[in-house]
Design a protein around this motif. Sequence first.
Motif, PDB file in Angstrom:
ATOM      1  N   THR A  10      51.405  53.696  -6.005  1.00  0.00           N
ATOM      2  CA  THR A  10      52.684  53.147  -6.216  1.00  0.00           C
ATOM      3  C   THR A  10      53.217  54.214  -7.664  1.00  0.00           C
ATOM      4  O   THR A  10      52.719  54.847  -8.189  1.00  0.00           O
ATOM      5  N   ARG A  12      55.583  52.229  -9.327  1.00  0.00           N
ATOM      6  CA  ARG A  12      56.194  51.281 -10.242  1.00  0.00           C
ATOM      7  C   ARG A  12      55.194  50.928 -11.440  1.00  0.00           C
ATOM      8  O   ARG A  12      55.535  50.006 -12.189  1.00  0.00           O
ATOM      9  N   ALA A  23      53.237  47.255 -15.098  1.00  0.00           N
ATOM     10  CA  ALA A  23      54.402  47.588 -14.230  1.00  0.00           C
ATOM     11  C   ALA A  23      55.757  47.621 -15.318  1.00  0.00           C
ATOM     12  O   ALA A  23      55.755  46.899 -16.466  1.00  0.00           O
ATOM     13  N   TYR A  24      56.815  48.243 -14.678  1.00  0.00           N
ATOM     14  CA  TYR A  24      58.074  48.301 -15.366  1.00  0.00           C
ATOM     15  C   TYR A  24      58.734  46.995 -15.406  1.00  0.00           C
ATOM     16  O   TYR A  24      59.441  46.818 -16.423  1.00  0.00           O
ATOM     17  N   ASP A 118      55.206  43.076  -8.398  1.00  0.00           N
ATOM     18  CA  ASP A 118      55.913  44.193  -9.185  1.00  0.00           C
ATOM     19  C   ASP A 118      55.194  45.352  -9.080  1.00  0.00           C
ATOM     20  O   ASP A 118      55.646  46.583  -9.508  1.00  0.00           O
ATOM     21  N   GLU A 120      54.319  46.795  -6.333  1.00  0.00           N
ATOM     22  CA  GLU A 120      54.793  47.588  -5.112  1.00  0.00           C
ATOM     23  C   GLU A 120      54.181  48.737  -4.486  1.00  0.00           C
ATOM     24  O   GLU A 120      54.217  49.836  -4.261  1.00  0.00           O
TER      25      GLU A 120
END
Length: 279
Positions: A10, A12, A23-24, A118, A120
């Motif tokens: 990912t 993210r 996570a962002y 989140d 992803e």
Amino acid sequence: MSVIDIQKLTKRLKDNGDGLWVAYDQREVSYPRDGNESCLGIEDNSFWFGHRNNVITSLVKAFFPGGAVFDVGGGNGYVAIALQRAGIETVLVEPGAQGSRNAKARGLNVVIQSTLEDCEFRDQTIPAFGLFDVLEHIEKDSEFLERLYGQLLPKGYLYVTVPAYNFLWSIDDDYAQHYRRYTLRTLTKSLQSAGFTVRYCSYFFCVLMPAVFVLRSIPSRFRFRHSFDLSSIKEEHAKPAGIAGFVSEHTLAYELRRIEKRRYLPTGSSCVAVAQKVQ
């Protein structure tokens, strides 16, 4: 798991160092804000958490994923650290900041502070997922399972535990922000509807059913029990003494032997399942 491995799964997540990824984006989840801290004070001395760990570890070994297990919504990392100590590579995916910190303090190598959504993760990248008393917190459980299915590698595994039987519903389920309890039939149906093949499914904690019904469900139904009481929960999780302790210990040991042999248990206050993506 190395940095390059996470980055391949990912884009993210950002690396905060020392095996902690964040996570962002951070969305809300259906779980009490103090839930992880409440559990932290119970887990290490709880016969319930201990037996569940034994059941989960035995099944992960029996249906070995051939790669890391991503423990989604794994709280303080109590299951994840048990799997890691058993030689099973494990990554905790936990949205709560406090739970993530607690898990790192327990010694987990890789912790991701995020919801699954989140993160992803790319499709067909994850060897195995664990949902240990998580699915009941997901309002649209079918959609969530479909997301997991898409992200799993072909022949990847999903390990699940959930609370059993709606007639065992109590104020504790309300406090925990559960949407439902399951039966083997409804759990199997949900897994199959998402595309999974169910390799094993059983009840466990049969010895607890009478106690849960009498001490939690009935008082909640008749409004004798109005609120969640952490002190009473700690007492319930402590190993019983005397004859009750003897019966409980031997019953749980019998359950574990049955599960290790992949045999079915006909009833219990929880369900456990192993499902596989066959394509």
